[in-house]
Design a protein around this motif. Structure first.
Motif, PDB file in Angstrom:
ATOM      1  N   ARG A 188      10.218   2.937 -10.435  1.00 49.59           N
ATOM      2  CA  ARG A 188       8.976   3.022  -9.658  1.00 49.59           C
ATOM      3  C   ARG A 188       7.864   3.700 -10.446  1.00 49.59           C
ATOM      4  NH1 ARG A 188      11.765   4.754  -3.839  1.00 49.59           N
ATOM      5  NH2 ARG A 188      12.524   2.647  -3.330  1.00 49.59           N
ATOM      6  N   LEU A 189       8.240   4.681 -11.277  1.00 45.45           N
ATOM      7  CA  LEU A 189       7.236   5.361 -12.098  1.00 45.45           C
ATOM      8  C   LEU A 189       6.597   4.370 -13.077  1.00 45.45           C
ATOM      9  CD1 LEU A 189       7.460   8.875 -13.621  1.00 45.45           C
ATOM     10  CD2 LEU A 189       6.904   6.979 -15.132  1.00 45.45           C
ATOM     11  N   ALA A 191       6.575   1.122 -12.794  1.00 48.47           N
ATOM     12  CA  ALA A 191       5.863   0.103 -12.017  1.00 48.47           C
ATOM     13  C   ALA A 191       4.500   0.612 -11.567  1.00 48.47           C
ATOM     14  CB  ALA A 191       6.702  -0.305 -10.806  1.00 48.47           C
ATOM     15  N   THR A 192       4.435   1.906 -11.228  1.00 43.74           N
ATOM     16  CA  THR A 192       3.166   2.502 -10.798  1.00 43.74           C
ATOM     17  C   THR A 192       2.139   2.444 -11.914  1.00 43.74           C
ATOM     18  OG1 THR A 192       4.246   3.986  -9.221  1.00 43.74           O
ATOM     19  CG2 THR A 192       2.071   4.645 -10.020  1.00 43.74           C
ATOM     20  N   GLY A 193       2.576   2.741 -13.132  1.00 42.58           N
ATOM     21  CA  GLY A 193       1.651   2.691 -14.259  1.00 42.58           C
ATOM     22  C   GLY A 193       1.332   1.277 -14.689  1.00 42.58           C
ATOM     23  N   GLY A 194       2.308   0.379 -14.562  1.00 38.20           N
ATOM     24  CA  GLY A 194       2.091  -1.001 -14.989  1.00 38.20           C
ATOM     25  C   GLY A 194       1.109  -1.731 -14.102  1.00 38.20           C
ATOM     26  N   SER A 195       1.290  -1.637 -12.801  1.00 32.96           N
ATOM     27  CA  SER A 195       0.375  -2.264 -11.841  1.00 32.96           C
ATOM     28  C   SER A 195       0.544  -1.561 -10.502  1.00 32.96           C
ATOM     29  CB  SER A 195       0.660  -3.760 -11.706  1.00 32.96           C
ATOM     30  OG  SER A 195      -0.134  -4.325 -10.682  1.00 32.96           O
ATOM     31  N   ARG A 196      -0.375  -0.670 -10.202  1.00 31.21           N
ATOM     32  CA  ARG A 196      -0.261   0.120  -8.976  1.00 31.21           C
ATOM     33  C   ARG A 196      -0.285  -0.776  -7.743  1.00 31.21           C
ATOM     34  NH1 ARG A 196      -4.028   5.348  -7.304  1.00 31.21           N
ATOM     35  NH2 ARG A 196      -2.942   5.798  -5.336  1.00 31.21           N
ATOM     36  N   GLU A 197      -1.166  -1.771  -7.743  1.00 28.83           N
ATOM     37  CA  GLU A 197      -1.279  -2.652  -6.578  1.00 28.83           C
ATOM     38  C   GLU A 197       0.018  -3.418  -6.349  1.00 28.83           C
ATOM     39  OE1 GLU A 197      -3.386  -2.528  -9.103  1.00 28.83           O
ATOM     40  OE2 GLU A 197      -5.069  -1.487  -8.143  1.00 28.83           O
ATOM     41  N   SER A 198       0.589  -3.923  -7.431  1.00 29.86           N
ATOM     42  CA  SER A 198       1.844  -4.659  -7.318  1.00 29.86           C
ATOM     43  C   SER A 198       2.966  -3.751  -6.824  1.00 29.86           C
ATOM     44  CB  SER A 198       2.214  -5.253  -8.678  1.00 29.86           C
ATOM     45  OG  SER A 198       3.465  -5.896  -8.620  1.00 29.86           O
ATOM     46  N   ALA A 199       3.001  -2.527  -7.338  1.00 26.34           N
ATOM     47  CA  ALA A 199       4.039  -1.576  -6.916  1.00 26.34           C
ATOM     48  C   ALA A 199       3.903  -1.251  -5.431  1.00 26.34           C
ATOM     49  CB  ALA A 199       3.950  -0.303  -7.755  1.00 26.34           C
ATOM     50  N   GLU A 200       2.680  -1.034  -4.979  1.00 29.01           N
ATOM     51  CA  GLU A 200       2.463  -0.701  -3.575  1.00 29.01           C
ATOM     52  C   GLU A 200       2.803  -1.869  -2.661  1.00 29.01           C
ATOM     53  OE1 GLU A 200      -1.585   0.623  -3.518  1.00 29.01           O
ATOM     54  OE2 GLU A 200      -1.039   2.720  -3.924  1.00 29.01           O
ATOM     55  N   SER A 201       2.583  -3.077  -3.145  1.00 29.72           N
ATOM     56  CA  SER A 201       2.906  -4.256  -2.330  1.00 29.72           C
ATOM     57  C   SER A 201       4.415  -4.397  -2.127  1.00 29.72           C
ATOM     58  CB  SER A 201       2.357  -5.524  -2.999  1.00 29.72           C
ATOM     59  OG  SER A 201       3.066  -5.822  -4.185  1.00 29.72           O
ATOM     60  N   GLY A 203       6.314  -1.702  -1.633  1.00 31.24           N
ATOM     61  CA  GLY A 203       6.750  -0.534  -0.886  1.00 31.24           C
ATOM     62  C   GLY A 203       6.856   0.761  -1.669  1.00 31.24           C
ATOM     63  N   VAL A 204       6.369   0.788  -2.914  1.00 33.36           N
ATOM     64  CA  VAL A 204       6.437   2.007  -3.719  1.00 33.36           C
ATOM     65  C   VAL A 204       5.336   2.974  -3.277  1.00 33.36           C
ATOM     66  CG1 VAL A 204       6.257   2.984  -6.039  1.00 33.36           C
ATOM     67  CG2 VAL A 204       7.398   0.781  -5.693  1.00 33.36           C
ATOM     68  N   ARG A 205       5.725   4.210  -2.995  1.00 34.37           N
ATOM     69  CA  ARG A 205       4.749   5.245  -2.628  1.00 34.37           C
ATOM     70  C   ARG A 205       4.169   5.818  -3.923  1.00 34.37           C
ATOM     71  NH1 ARG A 205       5.627   7.183   2.612  1.00 34.37           N
ATOM     72  NH2 ARG A 205       3.674   8.324   2.268  1.00 34.37           N
ATOM     73  N   THR A 206       3.167   5.142  -4.431  1.00 34.67           N
ATOM     74  CA  THR A 206       2.639   5.506  -5.746  1.00 34.67           C
ATOM     75  C   THR A 206       2.036   6.907  -5.771  1.00 34.67           C
ATOM     76  OG1 THR A 206       0.529   4.425  -5.251  1.00 34.67           O
ATOM     77  CG2 THR A 206       2.213   3.100  -6.374  1.00 34.67           C
ATOM     78  N   ASP A 207       1.471   7.361  -4.653  1.00 24.21           N
ATOM     79  CA  ASP A 207       0.917   8.716  -4.607  1.00 24.21           C
ATOM     80  C   ASP A 207       2.001   9.754  -4.869  1.00 24.21           C
ATOM     81  OD1 ASP A 207      -1.450   7.561  -4.059  1.00 24.21           O
ATOM     82  OD2 ASP A 207      -1.710   8.382  -2.049  1.00 24.21           O
TER      83      ASP A 207
END
Length: 318
Positions: A188-189, A191-201, A203-207
């Motif tokens: 998830r970490l 994925a958050t850096g790679g594409s935050r929007e994609s990660a959030e879509s 279900g990743v809690r990027t915050d």
């Protein structure tokens, strides 16, 4: 060839080989000595710990400019709190301060939607100011009992002639590698850096991921400060000054993209080795200290360009 360069630490590996070749030619007798290699590896271990934390933040597409000051503040807290809390108590309290600093900065970035560079620049000055106020500009030392405490020796002593910091960076690098490549959090970490929007879509809690990265970064910087002071238990107000620049350089040289989503634990350690080695060798050759700062700046620019071109070559978007 493309398969070979897919390794995210490829650039750092090439850099280390080239560096060792150059040092062998220009200063064989001065470089290849037990004392030189011992000093370089010990300082590399300390910088690598700070750079590894920095790398985690960079992988989330953020940056932490406060790590040098957190390194110093945690070390000062460890030394000055020891008379009242003892070595174990001051260790826990100092790491607690580091974690709190990381949490506050991470929260300001994600909740306040503020640029991490601005937030952590403020953190750099705030922590450095606290160091000056806390110490009053004076030097603080461990008591004789604290110097011989088992925990102090465990963190700052030697085993088989090898500094404890080298063992610690080895242990922590293995744990971070497992975390990044073998756990959900690591996935998830990245994925958050790679594409935050994609990660959030998905279900990743990027915050939460970004906040956790800032906390880990501060903890690693603080732990590095504690290791340093267990080995040389004397504080000074400039402790960790400019270390953030070295840590960022080591992380970028090691293959971390400033655009996030990519990095290498081994590469970061090799990047730290390059930075420390050049500092040590320039001093040994009698070069002015300003040359080292020039080197760090030049290598940082070159590493960013190289990493971006390498990432495009293997098909990674930047």
């Amino acid at each position: 060839m493309k398969y070979l360069v897919r390794s995210q630490g490829f650039g750092a590996t090439v850099g280390v080989i080239a560096m060792l070749a150059v040092f062998t030619v220009i200063d064989f007798s001065g470089w290849w000595t037990v004392q030189t290699l011992s000093n370089v590896t010990q300082f590399t271990a300390i910088l690598a710990l700070v750079a590894l934390g920095q790398a985690l933040v960079i992988m989330t597409k953020e940056i932490d400019l406060s790590v040098g000051s957190i390194y110093g503040l945690t070390g000062v807290a460890f030394i000055t709190l020891e008379p009242s809390l003892g070595v174990p108590g001051s260790l826990v309290a100092a790491l607690g301060i580091a974690a709190a600093a990381g949490f506050l900065q991470g929260t300001a970035v994600v909740k306040g939607e503020l640029p991490s560079m601005i937030v952590t620049l403020g953190g750099l000055f705030a922590a450095r100011g606290i160091i000056y106020v806390w110490t009053g500009g004076s030097v603080h030392n461990f008591s004789p009992d604290a110097r011989t405490h088992a925990l102090t020796r465990l963190l700052g002593g030697e085993l088989f002639g090898i500094a404890a910091a080298i063992y610690w960076v080895g242990i922590i690098s293995v744990l971070l590698s497992i975390m990044l490549w073998g756990t959900r959090f690591g996935n998830r970490l990245l994925a958050t850096g790679g594409s935050r929007e994609s990660a959030e879509s998905r279900g990743v809690r990027t915050d939460r991921i970004k906040t956790a990265a800032f906390v880990l970064c501060s903890l690693l910087a603080g732990f590095a400060g504690i290791l340093t002071l267990c080995n040389q238990p004397q504080t000074h107000v400039t402790l960790g000054e400019n270390m953030e620049l070295e840590a960022i350089s080591a992380a970028v040289i090691g293959g971390c993209l400033l655009t996030g989503g990519r990095g290498s634990i081994l590469g970061v350690i090799l990047g730290a080795l390059i930075v420390v080695s050049f500092r040590y060798e320039l001093i040994a050759l009698g070069a002015p200290s300003s040359w080292y700062i020039t080197f760090v700046g030049a290598v940082l620019i070159v590493a960013v360009i190289f990493n971006q071109k390498l990432a495009r070559f293997i098909g990674h978007s930047v």
